[in-house]
Design a protein around this motif. Structure first.
Motif: not given
Lengths: 429, 429
Positions: A279-285, A307-308, A364-370
């Motif tokens: 499970r990944l969270l996307v974060s940024g633009s 999630g975003e 419950y995200a396991q990593g963040v993709v910036h």
């Protein structure tokens, strides 16, 4: 989208041939990215329909509103208070900015190394491909980054419709007062253009609509916390993108119907990916329609986006507008709401790192993709401190800078796959 | 610079070996760019000396001031009011940012596509090459562009000395009030750090010193209106660069001596280039020491630079601080002065186009070379409207984007030569 819109597109001054080409490309992309997904919720059919009619039926609606004397207002940013637009019975729409079209035209006005979103909105207009910008009576910009701030000056020369709100650079009390004043001035501008007074009553009605939309989006967000994920990140992203274009009341109804279905899925353990999928969270633009690139790469790499932390995402709906008892107080509350949105345009912006950590934990995200758009300076630079903060919380962090082209898709996929694998292996150990 | 500073540089934590290398490269560049010029004014000897001791004697002075309890304050921007620093008996200095050093180190913190000036100040610090940043007790940043705004957050993590002032995005009354408040807060900060109260008396003394410096720089600017030009653009640029580092009173005396000499030159028709040499105005991003690249290219292409519509130039000294009768009023006047400096960080910024046209006319410039540092978004984008405005006034306009490297020097020279030739031919026709 069918032949019968040709006349409308012509009347809007679109470049019919290029536009037909764009719709064909979009249709193909939608087919291969969206419609090929397995076990999609039935409630996504409405959103598929909206996208298929994004330059058709929705524009017919806008032009009907226009005929009925309503103001059509284009915006680019979650800091622009939609409530004010609805209070004067206007229609708020996002403008086309999510595809690499008209770049050659755009680069006659702005430098080649301008972010894809800015070149996108310039290009869509200059190539005659955006029915939204043509339908709009007013375009509201804001001073959230150097690129937009300066490009709006040129965009106003081209469209003669741009009005720029000044967002401060710091979340200070004086900055807040400046922003309250900007919101008041926008209210005056909208009143002047429509001849409609902004009253407690119409503000409350507007706030109710917009808050209901935000609550529905919050509900969707909360449902994504479940494992297995009841909806793909791609589909959730699409819903978020459509929230900027669609009629807010209809959108809310349809989104709540989708959420009802997702609740059933959650109860029966029915998901779009196996339980235990990374499970990944996307974060940024921000990701404007049809920018589905990163989600598509992640979800074809054995992970699911849950999630975003982005403007097309949590920053758009995370805070509700608090209750108010006068128009003046409403303006203050709108400003308070804005100042709680943690965009990289602010300095410092450490609250965003809290948002990323809290959201990761809640979903419950396991990593963040910036994700930073290439040349999106605020997010590109803030990535450094975001990485430090997220890694200090024990969370893996992958930093991506890209644009709308697919040239780097293979390379990105390799990096994302390695990231997903690392998380998966970490889990095993 | 001699051996006897080794101990001082060591005590400041500089990287001695790399620093020695930097000084050697700088010395060579200075020799070939500056000392090779023909018929330089004798008054430039002082400025040659200052540059030769820029990491030596001047640092000795700073450290002596420090020992005497004075606050050393580093700045990056003409919006930071030097008067406030002098009022608390502090020393104001520009920080190293004009050379491509420590880029590899800097790129661990900020993206590769960050402007050379920002990578410069990060790189100078990280590579242990800037005695100014090491001597400084406080570094004052400002929110003039996304790059600096966000990089200061990281620079503060590294140096623990950064204080950021919030400049508004618009030249509005509310923006002005925000800025007045920022100036007041800086005053409080400086008072707290020094234990010195800011009074009408010490503000007046400070204003007198800084205004005298500005008047001397204005005098230099006015002298450049003459044909033949009594001083090269390179030398005038150097004087402007040194105005950010040197003791303000000594600098003013020496600059006025230089101006006396230039007046004699004007009276006797003695110039650095033949009468009738093509005259160009440079306009755009700041040029920090030792960024002499564009002037060097222009003046080796048969033209003379007669002015800089830039922060290292007219924007620094064009406006004097008006008289005031209380500390409060002084803060207001400082803000008024700032709001009259037309930086591309503001939107809109049409007054800058007036500045370019007026300055061209006053200095008898025959063309404008617009200079933007690569990735300096505000100036890069504003170049489009500047070009339109300048060309509408019948003035040739050349748009350049570059960084500190010499890789594109040949290509730039070709473009500048063609521009100069075009102007010369136009004159003949």
């Amino acid at each position: 989208m069918a032949e019968n819109y040709q006349e409308m597109w012509t009347s809007l001054g679109l470049n019919l041939e290029a536009h037909q080409g764009l719709l064909a490309v979009l249709g193909d992309a939608y087919q291969s990215i969206y419609l090929s997904q397995k076990n999609r919720p039935k409630g996504m059919e409405y959103f598929d329909f909206v996208i298929s009619e994004v330059h058709g039926l929705r524009i017919v609606e806008l032009l009907n509103h226009k005929k009925a004397g309503k103001l059509i207002v284009g915006t680019f940013c979650v800091y622009v208070p939609e409530e004010l637009i609805l209070a004067v019975d206007g229609v708020s729409i996002g403008l086309c900015a999510g595809a690499d079209v008209g770049s050659e035209e755009a680069e006659k006005y702005v430098p080649r190394n301008t972010c894809a979103l800015i070149k996108g909105f310039m290009g869509f207009k200059l190539a005659g491909l955006c029915p939204y910008v043509e339908s709009a009576d007013l375009i509201i910009g804001e001073t959230t980054c150097d690129g937009k701030k300066k490009a709006y000056e040129i965009f106003d020369e081209i469209t003669k419709k741009v009005y720029v709100m000044e967002l401060p650079n710091k979340k200070s009390e004086k900055g807040r007062l400046l922003w309250v004043d900007e919101i008041r001035k926008l209210g005056q501008k909208l009143s002047e253009m429509t001849g409609k007074k902004i009253t407690l009553d119409n503000l409350r009605q507007a706030a109710e609509k917009v808050n209901a939309k935000r609550r529905a989006l919050q509900r969707l967000s909360a449902l994504r916390a479940h494992d297995p994920a009841p909806i793909s990140g791609l589909d959730a992203l699409l819903v978020n993108q459509i929230s900027f274009y669609d009629d807010p009341v209809r959108f809310t109804t349809k989104l709540n119907e989708l959420c009802d279905e997702l609740e059933e899925r959650v109860n029966s353990g029915n998901g779009v990916a196996p339980k235990g999928t990374t499970r990944l969270l996307v974060s940024g633009s921000p990701m404007a329609v049809p920018n589905w690139k990163l989600h598509s790469i992640i979800e074809s790499s054995g992970a699911v986006v849950v999630g975003e932390e982005a403007c097309v995402g949590e920053r758009n709906f995370g805070n509700l507008l608090d209750d108010f008892s006068s128009p003046d107080e409403a303006m203050e509350k709108m400003a308070d709401r804005s100042m709680g949105i943690n965009c990289a345009c602010f300095t410092p912006n450490d609250e965003r790192f809290d948002d990323i950590r809290n959201l990761s934990s809640r979903l419950y995200a396991q990593g963040v993709v910036h994700y930073a758009l290439q040349f999106c300076t605020p997010y590109m630079i803030e990535a450094y401190r975001a990485k430090t903060a997220v890694e200090a919380a024990g969370m893996p962090f992958l930093r991506i800078e890209t644009d709308y082209s697919l040239e780097d898709a293979g390379q990105l996929k390799t990096r994302v796959e390695a990231f997903v694998e690392m998380i998966r292996d970490g889990k095993r150990s």
